[in-house]
Write an enzyme that holds these catalytic residues in place. Sequence first.
Site, mmCIF file in Angstrom:
data_model
loop_
_atom_site.group_PDB
_atom_site.id
_atom_site.type_symbol
_atom_site.label_atom_id
_atom_site.label_comp_id
_atom_site.label_asym_id
_atom_site.label_seq_id
_atom_site.Cartn_x
_atom_site.Cartn_y
_atom_site.Cartn_z
ATOM 1 N N LYS A 111 0.801 -1.224 0.000
ATOM 2 C CA LYS A 111 0.000 0.000 0.000
ATOM 3 C C LYS A 111 0.834 1.275 0.000
ATOM 4 C CE LYS A 111 -4.044 -2.119 2.140
ATOM 5 N NZ LYS A 111 -4.965 -2.160 3.302
ATOM 6 N N LYS A 192 -5.913 -11.290 -6.097
ATOM 7 C CA LYS A 192 -6.972 -11.633 -5.146
ATOM 8 C C LYS A 192 -8.235 -10.841 -5.471
ATOM 9 C CE LYS A 192 -6.906 -10.076 -0.934
ATOM 10 N NZ LYS A 192 -6.629 -9.782 0.486
ATOM 11 N N LYS A 195 -12.509 -5.579 -3.260
ATOM 12 C CA LYS A 195 -13.609 -4.609 -3.264
ATOM 13 C C LYS A 195 -13.285 -3.395 -4.116
ATOM 14 C CE LYS A 195 -14.622 -5.547 1.642
ATOM 15 N NZ LYS A 195 -14.590 -4.938 2.979
#
Length: 326
Positions: A111, A192, A195
């Site tokens: 991130k 993966k 969302k």
Amino acid sequence: MKRVFSGVQPTGNIHLGNYLGALKQFVELQEDHECIYCIVDMHAITVPQDPKVLKEHILDVAALYLAVGVDPEKSIVFVQSDVPGHAELSWILTCNSYTGELSRMTQFKDKSKNKESAPAGLFTYPILMAADILLYDTDVVPVGNDQKQHIELCRDLAIRVNGKYPDTFVIPDGRFLKEGARIMALDDPSKKMSKSAENIHSRISLLDDPAKIKKSIMKATTDSEGVIRFDTENKPGISNLLNIYSVLSGISIADLEKKYEGKGYGDFKKDLVEVTVKALTPIRERFEEIRNSEELIRILREGAGKADAIAKKTIERVKGNFGLGL
């Protein structure tokens, strides 16, 4: 009974990967464990949030907990920020953590990649997660496989503190779903399911209607071989779909391979659509029934009271061992 704790971030609609990797375990565990399930809203603010949207997402996730089968008569369900002990214990653990171990955390590295600086909350996120777990003398933490590193850090912190101040923390164990735990994106099985992915057909959300589910599955990436065989290295797309089919239906992957021997991807995908719609329709209907009800607010408030009572006992013990307070 052993005590279970786990939580989900209120950052949008929960998808199939979240459900199969964690929420499905929540329901199974409450039958023979003392379960505490949290909406971890404090974790969500490690990145900017619209306050109104965040509040809605908190209620969305709480309603989905109940919709998938979490029973407030068997489990405690509450919102993280309603229990002050999470933040208090997080600071105590921060003082017993090291920048080196935090900088090695895979999710932080991902991130913060290509950024000059990152929010401190993103860096210390794993410590708050450890505090969430240790606050409740947790024995078992049901999470997806991607959280293994965070569970290991939690255990390391607990062992470290216990080495200085014996009997401060219970050492928790992770419970990872073996089959189908890592559900990948439908459009790119090397990633993966997420969302936040731009392509809405990369995921199936628990509240998707049958038409959206059908479109996403029929568009899912496969390969040119045309053989339904589980092989994550050479056939990641079809292997991902087999994982989803197996966990939702209860049919083993080996039996699915036999069932679709000699059949094409079209037939397989059509059947997977039916299996998925059948599994998710009751969840969507229950969600719609409870989402805007007073019952949901009551359950969360009562859950926060029960969680806080447990947390206060832990904080009192921890502070006493550390020599904090009067």
